[in-house]
Motif scaffolding. Structure first.
Motif, PDB file in Angstrom:
ATOM      1  N   ARG A 213       0.866  -1.177   0.000  1.00  0.00           N
ATOM      2  CA  ARG A 213       0.000   0.000   0.000  1.00  0.00           C
ATOM      3  C   ARG A 213       0.900   1.224   0.000  1.00  0.00           C
ATOM      4  O   ARG A 213       2.071   1.162   0.384  1.00  0.00           O
TER       5      ARG A 213
ATOM      6  N   SER B 200      -5.228  -4.690   3.901  1.00  0.00           N
ATOM      7  CA  SER B 200      -5.756  -3.337   3.779  1.00  0.00           C
ATOM      8  C   SER B 200      -6.540  -3.160   2.481  1.00  0.00           C
ATOM      9  O   SER B 200      -7.652  -2.617   2.475  1.00  0.00           O
TER      10      SER B 200
ATOM     11  N   LYS C 199     -10.672  -2.737   2.206  1.00  0.00           N
ATOM     12  CA  LYS C 199     -11.246  -1.525   1.616  1.00  0.00           C
ATOM     13  C   LYS C 199     -12.005  -1.816   0.326  1.00  0.00           C
ATOM     14  O   LYS C 199     -13.139  -1.353   0.128  1.00  0.00           O
TER      15      LYS C 199
END
Length: 278
Positions: A92, A166, A170
């Motif tokens: 990320r 993550s 999301k």
């Protein structure tokens, strides 16, 4: 370099694995005058590329040693920021506060999809986002409800420091619940092993890690293929980053330059990712 901290990492890989067939590079001109040790940690999706490139670098320059550890994106960002390693990988983009706190410089070199996967013997091959959210929330808990066997669904997930988690949380779950009964695994490799050994499991891992031992699921009718990730049709995707504390210098600079070279880009593609520059 805080070597005592580095040795406490869960796993260190000395990059000695062969590169994918047909991908060879000669980095003698780049590394021939350099020596010493380069330390890398963080995102586990990055490891196949890191190891393959490091093998070629050390073949070209035996005086260079490269150690590669996993631990997840959060650990990679923290350790490079604290000067424990020279390169901290993350699946990320580091947060603004992390960039500001540590003075990070980001090096984005690939796009990677995150595939939802099951055991190959599981007949279920497709889910909707609403079904996936219900599965991970625990409100849909039997494969029979999805056209599979009358068995409880075993959930697998990653810990909070994982960049893969993550993106999954999301973009696949819309920040929905991950049930407390989910089993935690430490890496993409561990996720693949867990699903390959559990006919009733479901989890998620980098598209670059998919092989015959696990089956990727279509989501809303879109399969987790490189072509679909590249086109943007498969939306559960993210960038892969190698971060440095300030501008990269020495071995770290040379390694990143090799990653962006035509040979490095071929290695990235051979390991199942979509190479990008910057």
């Amino acid at each position: 370099m805080k070597r005592t901290h580095l040795m406490l990492m869960a796993l260190i890989f000395w990059a000695i694995t062969p590169v994918a067939p047909g991908v060879q590079a000669d980095f003698r001109d780049t590394f021939g005058a350099l020596d010493g040790e380069l330390t890398i940690s963080g995102g586990t999706a990055h490891i196949p590329v890191m190891k393959a490139l490091a093998t070629q670098v050390m073949k070209a320059s035996p005086q260079v040693r490269i150690s590669i550890a996993g631990g997840g994106s959060g650990l990679g960002i923290k350790q490079v920021g604290e000067g424990i390693v020279a390169i901290g990988n993350s699946g990320r983009s580091p947060k603004k506060e992390e960039i500001d706190r540590y003075g990070l410089v980001l090096h984005r070199w690939a796009v990677d999809g995150v595939a939802i996967a099951v055991h190959p013997d599981n007949p279920v091959r497709a889910l909707s986002f609403s079904q996936l959210r219900a599965v991970y929330a625990g409100t849909l808990s039997n494969w029979k409800e999805l056209g599979g066997p009358d068995r409880t669904i075993n959930l697998y997930t990653r810990d909070a420091s994982s960049g893969t988690r993550s993106v999954f949380w999301k973009k696949a779950l819309s920040k929905g619940e991950i049930h407390a009964k989910a089993n935690f695994v430490k890496s993409n490799g561990a996720m693949k092993s867990a699903l390959a050994g559990d006919p009733y499991g479901i989890g998620y891992l980098s598209v670059g890690h998919l092989d015959a031992s696990v089956a990727g699921l279509a989501i809303e009718g879109v399969s987790p293929t490189l072509e679909n990730v590249k086109s943007g049709t498969y939306i559960i995707a993210r960038g892969l980053y190698s971060n440095t504390k300030g501008e990269a210098t020495g071995l770290a600079r040379a390694f990143l330059d090799a990653l962006y070279s035509p040979e490095g880009q071929k290695i990235i593609a051979a390991k199942g990712f979509i190479p990008v520059k910057g």
